[in-house]
Design an enzyme around this catalytic site. Structure first.
Site, PDB file in Angstrom:
ATOM      1  CE  LYS A  13      -2.266  -1.123   3.793  1.00 10.89           C
ATOM      2  NZ  LYS A  13      -1.697  -2.439   4.154  1.00 10.89           N
ATOM      3  NE  ARG A  88      -3.339  -1.931  10.807  1.00  6.86           N
ATOM      4  CZ  ARG A  88      -2.339  -1.297  10.209  1.00  6.86           C
ATOM      5  NH1 ARG A  88      -2.436  -0.040   9.905  1.00  6.86           N
ATOM      6  NH2 ARG A  88      -1.233  -1.950   9.919  1.00  6.86           N
ATOM      7  NE  ARG A 122       7.456  -2.990   5.298  1.00  2.00           N
ATOM      8  CZ  ARG A 122       6.167  -2.778   5.561  1.00  2.00           C
ATOM      9  NH1 ARG A 122       5.360  -2.356   4.606  1.00  2.00           N
ATOM     10  NH2 ARG A 122       5.690  -3.034   6.754  1.00  2.00           N
ATOM     11  NE  ARG A 155       7.136  -0.977   9.889  1.00  2.00           N
ATOM     12  CZ  ARG A 155       5.924  -0.851   9.367  1.00  2.00           C
ATOM     13  NH1 ARG A 155       5.746  -0.161   8.253  1.00  2.00           N
ATOM     14  NH2 ARG A 155       4.881  -1.401   9.940  1.00  2.00           N
ATOM     15  NE  ARG A 166       2.870  -5.407  11.025  1.00  2.00           N
ATOM     16  CZ  ARG A 166       3.727  -5.095  10.057  1.00  2.00           C
ATOM     17  NH1 ARG A 166       4.891  -5.703   9.974  1.00  2.00           N
ATOM     18  NH2 ARG A 166       3.408  -4.194   9.169  1.00  2.00           N
TER      19      ARG A 166
HETATM   20  P1  AMP Z   1       1.576   0.045   9.323  1.00  4.38           P
HETATM   21  O1  AMP Z   1       2.753   0.921   9.053  1.00  4.38           O
HETATM   22  O2  AMP Z   1       0.313   0.522   8.670  1.00  4.38           O
HETATM   23  O3  AMP Z   1       1.849  -1.413   9.054  1.00  4.38           O
HETATM   24  O4  AMP Z   1       1.286   0.158  10.905  1.00  4.38           O
HETATM   25  C1  AMP Z   1       2.266  -0.245  11.847  1.00  4.38           C
HETATM   26  C2  AMP Z   1       1.620  -0.423  13.212  1.00  4.38           C
HETATM   27  O5  AMP Z   1       1.052   0.821  13.643  1.00  4.38           O
HETATM   28  C3  AMP Z   1       0.468  -1.419  13.285  1.00  4.38           C
HETATM   29  O6  AMP Z   1       0.903  -2.759  13.414  1.00  4.38           O
HETATM   30  C4  AMP Z   1      -0.242  -0.918  14.540  1.00  4.38           C
HETATM   31  O7  AMP Z   1       0.453  -1.267  15.715  1.00  4.38           O
HETATM   32  C5  AMP Z   1      -0.138   0.600  14.378  1.00  4.38           C
HETATM   33  N1  AMP Z   1      -1.277   1.121  13.584  1.00  4.38           N
HETATM   34  C6  AMP Z   1      -1.220   1.725  12.367  1.00  4.38           C
HETATM   35  N2  AMP Z   1      -2.447   2.073  11.942  1.00  4.38           N
HETATM   36  C7  AMP Z   1      -3.304   1.668  12.910  1.00  4.38           C
HETATM   37  C8  AMP Z   1      -4.717   1.723  13.057  1.00  4.38           C
HETATM   38  N3  AMP Z   1      -5.497   2.238  12.089  1.00  4.38           N
HETATM   39  N4  AMP Z   1      -5.261   1.225  14.197  1.00  4.38           N
HETATM   40  C9  AMP Z   1      -4.496   0.706  15.176  1.00  4.38           C
HETATM   41  N5  AMP Z   1      -3.154   0.597  15.099  1.00  4.38           N
HETATM   42  C10 AMP Z   1      -2.558   1.078  13.972  1.00  4.38           C
END
Ligand code: AMP
Length: 216
Positions: A13, A88, A122, A155, A166
């Site tokens: 994404k 989410r 990644r 990360r 995840r």
């Molecule tokens: P991402 O970079 O989108 O993969 O997000 C990394 C982490 O940030 C996720 O695994 C969650 O811990 C937190 N996170 C990001 N977006 C959300 C969301 N909409 N709701 C809850 N936690 C989030």
């Protein structure tokens, strides 16, 4: 044009957003990036989010929703947005519908094996957040960002234990959004299995162009 990108972590994404946001002149709003920025700056929000994120768990809805509401107050969000990583959960989607009207939802799909391969390889630039991959999108010089010269890192939540968690969180809490947006007639599906980013972008642009005309 108000767009949501849905799809499992690692489906690409962030990469697709960085390729189309300039074309449509709208900001990329990634809740994960905003959390990571807060962690880097050691804010109270960052401190609260860090333990959830490192374990691959979701940050509580209330915290996340308030953060997105604040982000939407910035002038650039008036032009539209690509939301990446939000909503989410169903409560997040319902909250979003109370303060913004979504035009289109793209669901990027890929096999689990593709996703695991992408997540575990990644790498991210610490400075500008550019996304690389050890095999698919390697930087020209190992460990250094092509775009800004920043340091490239893995990360914490792209390590194997957190990845497993995840993907489970995605299937339990986020995949119900697919039905939620299907029922609202907003959902479009894109096959994201190919490592040829160009062909995915081509399919994406065909869909977004239609909505761009409607919302213009
Ligand atoms: P991402 O970079 O989108 O993969 O997000 C990394 C982490 O940030 C996720 O695994 C969650 O811990 C937190 N996170 C990001 N977006 C959300 C969301 N909409 N709701 C809850 N936690 C989030």
């Amino acid at each position: 044009m108000n767009i949501i990108f849905l799809g499992a972590p690692g489906v690409g994404k962030g990469t697709y957003t960085s390729r189309v946001k300039e074309k449509y002149g709208i900001p990329h709003i990634s809740t994960g990036d905003i959390f990571r920025e807060n962690i880097k700056n050691n804010t109270s929000l960052g401190k609260e989010a860090k333990s959830y994120m490192d374990a691959g768990k979701l940050v509580p809805d209330e915290v996340t929703i308030n953060m997105v509401k604040e982000r939407f107050k910035q002038p650039d969000a008036k032009k539209g947005y690509i939301l990446d990583g939000f909503p989410r959960t169903i409560p997040q989607a319902e909250a979003l519908s109370s303060f913004s009207k979504v035009d289109v939802v793209i669901n990027f799909v890929a096999k689990d094996s593709t996703i695991i391969q992408r997540l575990s390889g990644r790498r991210i630039c610490r400075k500008c957040q550019a996304i690389f991959h050890v095999k698919n999108i390697p930087p020209k010089v190992e460990g250094i960002c092509d775009k800004c010269g920043g340091e490239i890192y893995q990360r914490e939540d792209d390590k194997p234990e957190a990845i497993k968690h995840r993907l489970k969180v995605y299937s339990d809490q986020t995949s119900p959004l697919i039905d939620y947006y299907k029922k609202k007639n907003l959902l479009h599906v894109i096959d994201a299995n190919s490592n040829e980013v160009e062909s995915i972008i081509k399919n994406l642009v065909v869909i977004l162009d239609k909505f761009n005309k409607k919302s213009a």
